[in-house]
Design a protein around this motif. Structure first.
Motif, PDB file in Angstrom:
ATOM      1  N   MET A   2      37.304  -1.138 -39.763  1.00  0.00           N
ATOM      2  CA  MET A   2      38.156  -2.222 -39.281  1.00  0.00           C
ATOM      3  C   MET A   2      38.149  -3.271 -40.394  1.00  0.00           C
ATOM      4  N   TYR A  10      37.119 -10.728 -33.822  1.00  0.00           N
ATOM      5  CA  TYR A  10      36.829 -10.186 -32.486  1.00  0.00           C
ATOM      6  C   TYR A  10      35.350 -10.318 -32.129  1.00  0.00           C
ATOM      7  N   TYR A  21      42.975 -12.320 -22.812  1.00  0.00           N
ATOM      8  CA  TYR A  21      43.728 -11.065 -22.638  1.00  0.00           C
ATOM      9  C   TYR A  21      43.759 -10.633 -21.163  1.00  0.00           C
ATOM     10  N   GLY A  46      41.573   1.122 -28.691  1.00  0.00           N
ATOM     11  CA  GLY A  46      41.584  -0.311 -29.025  1.00  0.00           C
ATOM     12  C   GLY A  46      41.739  -1.106 -27.744  1.00  0.00           C
ATOM     13  N   GLY A  48      40.130  -3.377 -26.170  1.00  0.00           N
ATOM     14  CA  GLY A  48      39.926  -4.824 -26.104  1.00  0.00           C
ATOM     15  C   GLY A  48      39.152  -5.282 -24.878  1.00  0.00           C
ATOM     16  N   ARG A  51      41.142  -4.708 -19.819  1.00  0.00           N
ATOM     17  CA  ARG A  51      42.148  -5.009 -18.784  1.00  0.00           C
ATOM     18  C   ARG A  51      42.976  -3.785 -18.377  1.00  0.00           C
ATOM     19  N   ASP A  67      36.828   1.051 -28.558  1.00  0.00           N
ATOM     20  CA  ASP A  67      37.207  -0.090 -29.401  1.00  0.00           C
ATOM     21  C   ASP A  67      36.085  -0.261 -30.424  1.00  0.00           C
ATOM     22  N   PRO A  68      36.431  -0.609 -31.678  1.00  0.00           N
ATOM     23  CA  PRO A  68      35.372  -0.718 -32.690  1.00  0.00           C
ATOM     24  C   PRO A  68      34.500  -1.962 -32.559  1.00  0.00           C
ATOM     25  N   ILE A  92      39.700   3.971 -34.429  1.00  0.00           N
ATOM     26  CA  ILE A  92      40.760   4.983 -34.401  1.00  0.00           C
ATOM     27  C   ILE A  92      40.718   5.884 -35.627  1.00  0.00           C
ATOM     28  N   GLN A  93      40.197   5.392 -36.746  1.00  0.00           N
ATOM     29  CA  GLN A  93      40.170   6.216 -37.962  1.00  0.00           C
ATOM     30  C   GLN A  93      39.021   7.228 -37.955  1.00  0.00           C
ATOM     31  N   SER A 109      47.709  -0.264 -27.353  1.00  0.00           N
ATOM     32  CA  SER A 109      48.485  -1.497 -27.216  1.00  0.00           C
ATOM     33  C   SER A 109      47.987  -2.568 -28.174  1.00  0.00           C
ATOM     34  N   ALA A 110      48.863  -3.013 -29.048  1.00  0.00           N
ATOM     35  CA  ALA A 110      48.570  -4.130 -29.948  1.00  0.00           C
ATOM     36  C   ALA A 110      47.361  -3.850 -30.849  1.00  0.00           C
TER      37      ALA A 110
HETATM   38  C1  LIG Z   1      45.156  -7.629 -29.939  1.00  0.00           C
HETATM   39  S1  LIG Z   1      43.767  -6.746 -29.354  1.00  0.00           S
HETATM   40  C2  LIG Z   1      44.546  -5.705 -28.109  1.00  0.00           C
HETATM   41  C3  LIG Z   1      43.574  -5.254 -27.042  1.00  0.00           C
HETATM   42  C4  LIG Z   1      44.192  -4.439 -25.900  1.00  0.00           C
HETATM   43  N1  LIG Z   1      44.656  -3.139 -26.324  1.00  0.00           N
HETATM   44  C5  LIG Z   1      45.322  -5.225 -25.236  1.00  0.00           C
HETATM   45  O1  LIG Z   1      46.468  -4.768 -25.288  1.00  0.00           O
HETATM   46  O2  LIG Z   1      45.039  -6.303 -24.691  1.00  0.00           O
HETATM   47  C6  LIG Z   1      43.426  -5.651 -30.676  1.00  0.00           C
HETATM   48  C7  LIG Z   1      42.222  -4.744 -30.445  1.00  0.00           C
HETATM   49  O3  LIG Z   1      42.259  -3.722 -31.447  1.00  0.00           O
HETATM   50  C8  LIG Z   1      40.943  -3.437 -31.812  1.00  0.00           C
HETATM   51  N2  LIG Z   1      40.949  -2.776 -33.117  1.00  0.00           N
HETATM   52  C9  LIG Z   1      41.001  -3.344 -34.343  1.00  0.00           C
HETATM   53  N3  LIG Z   1      40.912  -2.394 -35.305  1.00  0.00           N
HETATM   54  C10 LIG Z   1      40.835  -1.195 -34.653  1.00  0.00           C
HETATM   55  C11 LIG Z   1      40.680   0.155 -35.083  1.00  0.00           C
HETATM   56  N4  LIG Z   1      40.586   0.450 -36.379  1.00  0.00           N
HETATM   57  N5  LIG Z   1      40.593   1.143 -34.147  1.00  0.00           N
HETATM   58  C12 LIG Z   1      40.684   0.825 -32.831  1.00  0.00           C
HETATM   59  N6  LIG Z   1      40.806  -0.437 -32.363  1.00  0.00           N
HETATM   60  C13 LIG Z   1      40.885  -1.432 -33.264  1.00  0.00           C
HETATM   61  C14 LIG Z   1      40.258  -4.795 -31.805  1.00  0.00           C
HETATM   62  O4  LIG Z   1      38.848  -4.689 -31.757  1.00  0.00           O
HETATM   63  C15 LIG Z   1      40.873  -5.439 -30.564  1.00  0.00           C
HETATM   64  O5  LIG Z   1      40.107  -5.209 -29.409  1.00  0.00           O
END
Ligand SMILES: C[S@@+](CC[C@H](N)C(=O)[O-])C[C@H]1O[C@@H](n2cnc3c(N)ncnc32)[C@H](O)[C@@H]1O
Length: 203
Positions: A2, A10, A21, A46, A48, A51, A67-68, A92-93, A109-110
């Motif tokens: 990440m 985060y 969130y 991811g 978060g 929710r 989630d990382p 995710i990687q 999502s996001a």
């Molecule tokens: C904007 S938040 C969105 C959280 C949730 N999916 C939502 O829609 O409310 C972004 C999330 O992506 C996660 N994230 C960042 N890099 C990531 C990665 N390489 N693989 C998976 N998740 C990642 C962060 O830790 C964070 O919890």
């Protein structure tokens, strides 16, 4: 990996961000029941604040996620004890699967705007490996956001790369996903300078 600054954000803000969130009204969850067959096993990548996993469970889906950010995962488990065995730390990687089971559907999502150009292709190939043939994918990506600087950083230093939905559509198609639908939406947290595109694919 990440991105370091994104990870720090985060980690430092997990409690506050999670609460924020959790206040989001709908976002992708508005489409769960329309798009994902009932009773499906669903993976939230991811995830978060947790929710959407909680919403999936409330709708009767068998929901899991990763989630990382260890801080985000533990804030979610504190807020929602039902996530205890369902929410893991992982990125995710990761070439090593975070779950060694397959899923009927995946939501992400996001998250993709936090990934570098180098990482998005790997991320797509990983998502592909988690979804059963015929399974659905719901991907939410940013369409606009007016506070991103020229280095693709937000004022809080998170990496935020704006790519057009077509970039994602082409990339997922390259990996054999069939593109079904695009839904453009206002921000579910009510921010007027941000909007999102939800892309629906079938594997
Ligand atoms: C904007 S938040 C969105 C959280 C949730 N999916 C939502 O829609 O409310 C972004 C999330 O992506 C996660 N994230 C960042 N890099 C990531 C990665 N390489 N693989 C998976 N998740 C990642 C962060 O830790 C964070 O919890």
């Amino acid at each position: 990996m990440m991105d370091n600054k994104t990870q720090k954000y985060y980690a430092d803000k997990a409690a506050e961000v999670s609460e924020y969130y959790n206040g989001a009204d709908y976002g992708v969850s508005k489409y769960f029941q329309e798009i994902i067959p009932s009773g499906s096993r669903v993976l939230d990548i991811g995830a978060g604040s947790g929710r959407d996993m909680v919403r999936l469970l409330n709708y009767g889906y068998d929901a899991y996620g990763f989630d990382p950010s260890p801080e985000m995962v533990s804030a979610a488990k504190n807020a929602f004890p039902v996530l205890d065995n369902r929410y893991r730390i992982g990125k995710i990687q990761s070439e090593v699967p975070v779950f060694d089971i397959l899923f009927d559907a995946v939501i992400c999502s996001a998250v993709f705007m936090h990934l570098t150009d180098q990482d998005i292709e790997l991320a797509v190939s990983v998502i592909k490996r988690y979804i059963l043939h015929g399974g659905k994918l719901l991907l939410s990506v940013p369409l606009k956001r007016d506070d991103v600087d020229k280095n693709s950083r937000l004022p809080d230093d998170r990496l935020f790369i704006l790519r057009s939905p077509e970039v994602y559509i082409r990339l997922f198609q390259k990996y054999g996903f069939l593109f079904l639908q695009r839904i453009d939406e206002d921000d579910s947290l009510g921010r007027s300078n941000i909007s999102w595109s939800i892309l629906v694919f079938v594997n």
